[in-house]
Design a protein around this motif. Sequence first.
Motif, mmCIF file in Angstrom:
data_model
loop_
_atom_site.group_PDB
_atom_site.id
_atom_site.type_symbol
_atom_site.label_atom_id
_atom_site.label_comp_id
_atom_site.label_asym_id
_atom_site.label_seq_id
_atom_site.Cartn_x
_atom_site.Cartn_y
_atom_site.Cartn_z
ATOM 1 N N ALA A 1 1.066 -1.072 0.092
ATOM 2 C CA ALA A 1 -0.083 -0.113 -0.017
ATOM 3 C C ALA A 1 1.616 1.628 0.087
ATOM 4 N N ILE A 2 2.020 0.963 0.044
ATOM 5 C CA ILE A 2 3.000 1.893 0.075
ATOM 6 C C ILE A 2 2.807 3.379 -1.283
ATOM 7 N N PRO A 3 2.595 4.419 -1.811
ATOM 8 C CA PRO A 3 2.448 5.189 -2.265
ATOM 9 C C PRO A 3 4.328 5.693 -3.095
ATOM 10 N N LEU A 4 4.471 5.085 -4.578
ATOM 11 C CA LEU A 4 5.780 5.294 -5.008
ATOM 12 C C LEU A 4 6.502 6.682 -4.549
ATOM 13 N N ASP A 5 5.347 7.167 -4.640
ATOM 14 C CA ASP A 5 6.322 8.907 -3.856
ATOM 15 C C ASP A 5 6.982 9.218 -3.062
ATOM 16 N N ARG A 6 6.664 8.165 -1.901
ATOM 17 C CA ARG A 6 7.785 7.898 -0.665
ATOM 18 C C ARG A 6 8.118 6.161 -0.960
ATOM 19 N N LEU A 7 8.241 6.404 -1.874
ATOM 20 C CA LEU A 7 9.998 5.009 -2.459
ATOM 21 C C LEU A 7 10.728 5.848 -3.479
ATOM 22 N N ILE A 8 10.583 6.787 -4.693
ATOM 23 C CA ILE A 8 11.801 7.150 -5.396
ATOM 24 C C ILE A 8 11.029 8.860 -4.547
ATOM 25 N N THR A 9 11.777 9.134 -3.692
ATOM 26 C CA THR A 9 12.157 10.988 -3.498
ATOM 27 C C THR A 9 14.043 11.358 -2.863
ATOM 28 N N ARG A 10 14.124 12.641 -3.008
ATOM 29 C CA ARG A 10 15.465 13.006 -3.430
ATOM 30 C C ARG A 10 16.039 12.561 -2.367
ATOM 31 N N ALA A 11 17.413 12.354 -1.742
ATOM 32 C CA ALA A 11 18.010 11.594 -0.852
ATOM 33 C C ALA A 11 18.588 12.933 -0.178
ATOM 34 N N VAL A 12 18.667 12.854 0.885
ATOM 35 C CA VAL A 12 19.295 13.639 2.186
ATOM 36 C C VAL A 12 20.374 12.328 2.528
ATOM 37 N N VAL A 13 21.578 13.273 3.114
ATOM 38 C CA VAL A 13 23.032 11.843 3.299
ATOM 39 C C VAL A 13 23.719 12.487 4.675
ATOM 40 N N ILE A 14 23.502 12.149 5.860
ATOM 41 C CA ILE A 14 24.372 13.112 6.500
ATOM 42 C C ILE A 14 25.176 11.970 7.769
ATOM 43 N N ASP A 15 25.884 12.334 7.570
ATOM 44 C CA ASP A 15 27.345 11.936 7.311
ATOM 45 C C ASP A 15 27.835 12.063 9.313
ATOM 46 N N VAL A 16 27.175 11.008 9.770
ATOM 47 C CA VAL A 16 28.686 10.940 11.308
ATOM 48 C C VAL A 16 29.393 9.873 11.630
ATOM 49 N N ARG A 17 30.331 10.043 9.841
ATOM 50 C CA ARG A 17 30.904 8.895 10.837
ATOM 51 C C ARG A 17 31.907 8.646 11.852
ATOM 52 N N ALA A 18 32.471 10.175 12.159
ATOM 53 C CA ALA A 18 33.437 10.484 12.977
ATOM 54 C C ALA A 18 32.595 10.173 14.080
ATOM 55 N N GLN A 19 31.357 9.894 14.148
ATOM 56 C CA GLN A 19 30.980 10.218 15.513
ATOM 57 C C GLN A 19 30.307 9.020 16.738
ATOM 58 N N ALA A 20 30.274 8.031 15.014
ATOM 59 C CA ALA A 20 30.148 6.716 14.946
ATOM 60 C C ALA A 20 31.682 6.288 15.292
ATOM 61 N N PRO B 1 26.241 11.962 -2.505
ATOM 62 C CA PRO B 1 26.491 13.341 -2.228
ATOM 63 C C PRO B 1 26.123 13.715 -1.125
ATOM 64 N N ALA B 2 25.927 14.353 -0.227
ATOM 65 C CA ALA B 2 25.179 15.454 0.513
ATOM 66 C C ALA B 2 23.933 15.662 0.321
ATOM 67 N N THR B 3 23.709 16.079 -0.712
ATOM 68 C CA THR B 3 22.456 16.487 -1.788
ATOM 69 C C THR B 3 22.338 16.487 -2.959
ATOM 70 N N GLY B 4 21.029 15.784 -4.050
ATOM 71 C CA GLY B 4 21.190 16.077 -4.960
ATOM 72 C C GLY B 4 20.924 14.371 -5.915
ATOM 73 N N ALA B 5 21.364 13.292 -4.898
ATOM 74 C CA ALA B 5 20.671 12.834 -5.424
ATOM 75 C C ALA B 5 19.432 11.815 -5.132
ATOM 76 N N LEU B 6 18.684 11.415 -6.664
ATOM 77 C CA LEU B 6 17.051 11.008 -6.504
ATOM 78 C C LEU B 6 17.734 9.325 -6.072
ATOM 79 N N LEU B 7 16.592 8.614 -4.854
ATOM 80 C CA LEU B 7 16.249 7.614 -4.441
ATOM 81 C C LEU B 7 15.486 6.464 -4.896
ATOM 82 N N LEU B 8 16.034 5.154 -5.625
ATOM 83 C CA LEU B 8 14.584 3.938 -5.562
ATOM 84 C C LEU B 8 14.866 3.745 -4.375
ATOM 85 N N ALA B 9 13.763 2.769 -3.905
ATOM 86 C CA ALA B 9 13.833 2.446 -3.035
ATOM 87 C C ALA B 9 13.069 1.138 -3.212
ATOM 88 N N LEU B 10 12.216 -0.037 -3.659
ATOM 89 C CA LEU B 10 11.862 -0.753 -4.094
ATOM 90 C C LEU B 10 11.415 -1.793 -3.297
#
Length: 262
Positions: A96-115, A233-242
Amino acid sequence: MRPIIALFSLFTLFTTNQAIALDPDDYRLVDLSHTYDDSTLFWPTSPTHFEKQTLAEGVGDGGWFYSAYSVCTPEHGGTHLDAPRHFDAAGQTAEAIPLDRLITRAVVIDVRAQADRDRDYRLSVADVEAFERDHGRIPAGSTVLMRSGWSERWPDALAYLGDDTPGDASKLHFPGFGVAASRLLVEQRQVAALGVDTASIDHGQSHDFQVHRVAAAHNVLGLENLAGLEALPATGALLLALPMKIGGGSGGPARVVALVPH
């Protein structure tokens, strides 16, 4: 022109808020998924793991090669999607998940140093605010991916999960989203999904799974056991999670792919 991209050149994809016109020559594909096989990691309390059985393999009487397999797997293992139903009785099920929640803009927050300093690290409100100072407000309808660097430990269960005791999930240690940060992202930024390169959007020592519960109550998806976030990248990518479209499912195995601008 690559066939999988050529399809997108025929139309305009719509996310929750904005239309994204795609020119296939402007993007490269990045696979964010682990392969499903005998080494795939599952939650320690899962009674079953991935199984693949051969139904046919070889040259038959007709003279041509033919192969077919039977596969069996829990919904929640390997690279997979958590549907809201996973932690909310009224939440959307997988189909039932709408496709517009599966195909979205991606935002990446990098916490490697903290982890690296704290394997139980939880993404904080301060992390989100610092990201937004550098990159602007996180758009509604986007997917926020937390990059911890944990996928480099896959598929070593002890290194990845923090403990490899069968049937015991009480000793796990890995990073995840913090509850306050998840509330900010879900309730104020109105994101479509939260994703991690660890085993859970909740950190390993969580015993009440509040991040899952906050997300599910707002029909926000979870993406877990992602790989390859270093290529985004931190912003700008398109994500497809199917995910596998399981009727009434609480989630499912997923092939997650990013389109990254050249």
